[in-house]
Motif scaffolding. Structure first.
Motif, PDB file in Angstrom:
ATOM      1  N   LEU A 103       1.906  -0.276 -15.452  1.00  0.00           N
ATOM      2  CA  LEU A 103       1.448   0.736 -14.508  1.00  0.00           C
ATOM      3  C   LEU A 103       0.245   1.489 -15.058  1.00  0.00           C
ATOM      4  O   LEU A 103       0.194   1.810 -16.234  1.00  0.00           O
ATOM      5  N   CYS A 128       3.065   1.922  -2.089  1.00  0.00           N
ATOM      6  CA  CYS A 128       3.508   2.154  -3.468  1.00  0.00           C
ATOM      7  C   CYS A 128       3.214   3.600  -3.870  1.00  0.00           C
ATOM      8  O   CYS A 128       2.067   4.055  -3.820  1.00  0.00           O
ATOM      9  N   GLY A 181       0.798  -1.224   0.000  1.00  0.00           N
ATOM     10  CA  GLY A 181       0.000   0.000   0.000  1.00  0.00           C
ATOM     11  C   GLY A 181       0.826   1.266   0.000  1.00  0.00           C
ATOM     12  O   GLY A 181       0.317   2.346  -0.299  1.00  0.00           O
ATOM     13  N   LEU A 192      -2.526   6.073 -10.640  1.00  0.00           N
ATOM     14  CA  LEU A 192      -2.941   5.926  -9.236  1.00  0.00           C
ATOM     15  C   LEU A 192      -3.397   4.499  -8.910  1.00  0.00           C
ATOM     16  O   LEU A 192      -4.442   4.278  -8.310  1.00  0.00           O
ATOM     17  N   SER A 193      -2.593   3.524  -9.329  1.00  0.00           N
ATOM     18  CA  SER A 193      -2.924   2.131  -9.041  1.00  0.00           C
ATOM     19  C   SER A 193      -1.648   1.341  -8.758  1.00  0.00           C
ATOM     20  O   SER A 193      -0.553   1.765  -9.110  1.00  0.00           O
ATOM     21  N   LEU A 194      -1.828   0.203  -8.125  1.00  0.00           N
ATOM     22  CA  LEU A 194      -0.695  -0.679  -7.881  1.00  0.00           C
ATOM     23  C   LEU A 194      -0.233  -1.277  -9.200  1.00  0.00           C
ATOM     24  O   LEU A 194      -1.058  -1.558 -10.083  1.00  0.00           O
ATOM     25  N   GLY A 223       0.883   8.653  -7.959  1.00  0.00           N
ATOM     26  CA  GLY A 223       1.050   8.570  -9.411  1.00  0.00           C
ATOM     27  C   GLY A 223       2.444   8.970  -9.857  1.00  0.00           C
ATOM     28  O   GLY A 223       3.269   9.411  -9.064  1.00  0.00           O
ATOM     29  N   SER A 251       8.395  -0.753  -1.110  1.00  0.00           N
ATOM     30  CA  SER A 251       7.002  -1.057  -1.366  1.00  0.00           C
ATOM     31  C   SER A 251       6.799  -2.367  -2.123  1.00  0.00           C
ATOM     32  O   SER A 251       5.699  -2.643  -2.586  1.00  0.00           O
ATOM     33  N   ASN A 311       3.254   4.997  -6.774  1.00  0.00           N
ATOM     34  CA  ASN A 311       2.395   5.155  -7.945  1.00  0.00           C
ATOM     35  C   ASN A 311       0.930   5.070  -7.543  1.00  0.00           C
ATOM     36  O   ASN A 311       0.093   5.813  -8.052  1.00  0.00           O
ATOM     37  N   ALA A 312       0.609   4.173  -6.623  1.00  0.00           N
ATOM     38  CA  ALA A 312      -0.784   4.043  -6.173  1.00  0.00           C
ATOM     39  C   ALA A 312      -1.208   5.247  -5.344  1.00  0.00           C
ATOM     40  O   ALA A 312      -2.357   5.690  -5.425  1.00  0.00           O
TER      41      ALA A 312
END
Length: 135
Positions: A103, A81, A79, A106-108, A87, A130, A83-84
């Motif tokens: 990728l 991460c 969690g 805004l997600s894993l 972004g 992460s 990017n998640a």
């Protein structure tokens, strides 16, 4: 089951053939092979496997003379991460030589199991800790 160096033969046979001599450990330029319980094991906590094949070349018993480079390890993204959360973080994707990480905004990240070989470069590429690797 434990992560074995590249080209390890079937686990049951590996346990019978590997004698823990340590030749693979000495030959590994990345120093990610250890001998645990008398058997060679891949330890990617602080490094990655470059898939160079030196361990297999040095193995006198044949325990590392299989045909599959994939060690079975796969990344899971925590969690934390970036990017998640925020972004625009591509560090794990850029570190992956197999281009196995996709990728989205805004997600894993998502890993392609067929492309990933378990090298661990993605984990080393993430300064936020992460990524966890597991079989």
């Amino acid at each position: 089951m434990l992560p074995r160096p590249p080209k390890a033969i079937d686990e049951v046979l590996f346990q019978q053939i590997c004698d823990g001599c340590g030749e693979c450990q000495k030959a590994c330029p990345e120093q990610v092979i250890s001998i645990e319980g008398g058997l060679a094991q891949l330890t990617l906590d602080y490094g990655y496997c470059s898939q160079c094949g030196e361990c297999g070349k040095s193995c006198p018993t044949g325990a590392l003379h299989g045909s599959v480079m994939d060690n079975g390890l796969r990344p899971s993204f925590l969690g934390s991460c970036q990017n998640a959360l925020f972004g625009d973080c591509y560090l794990c994707q850029e570190a992956c030589p197999q281009e196995a990480i996709e990728l989205g905004d805004l997600s894993l990240p998502v890993v392609s199991d067929s492309k990933c070989d378990g090298c661990g470069r993605c984990k080393q590429g993430c300064p936020f800790s992460s990524i966890a690797l597991s079989l």
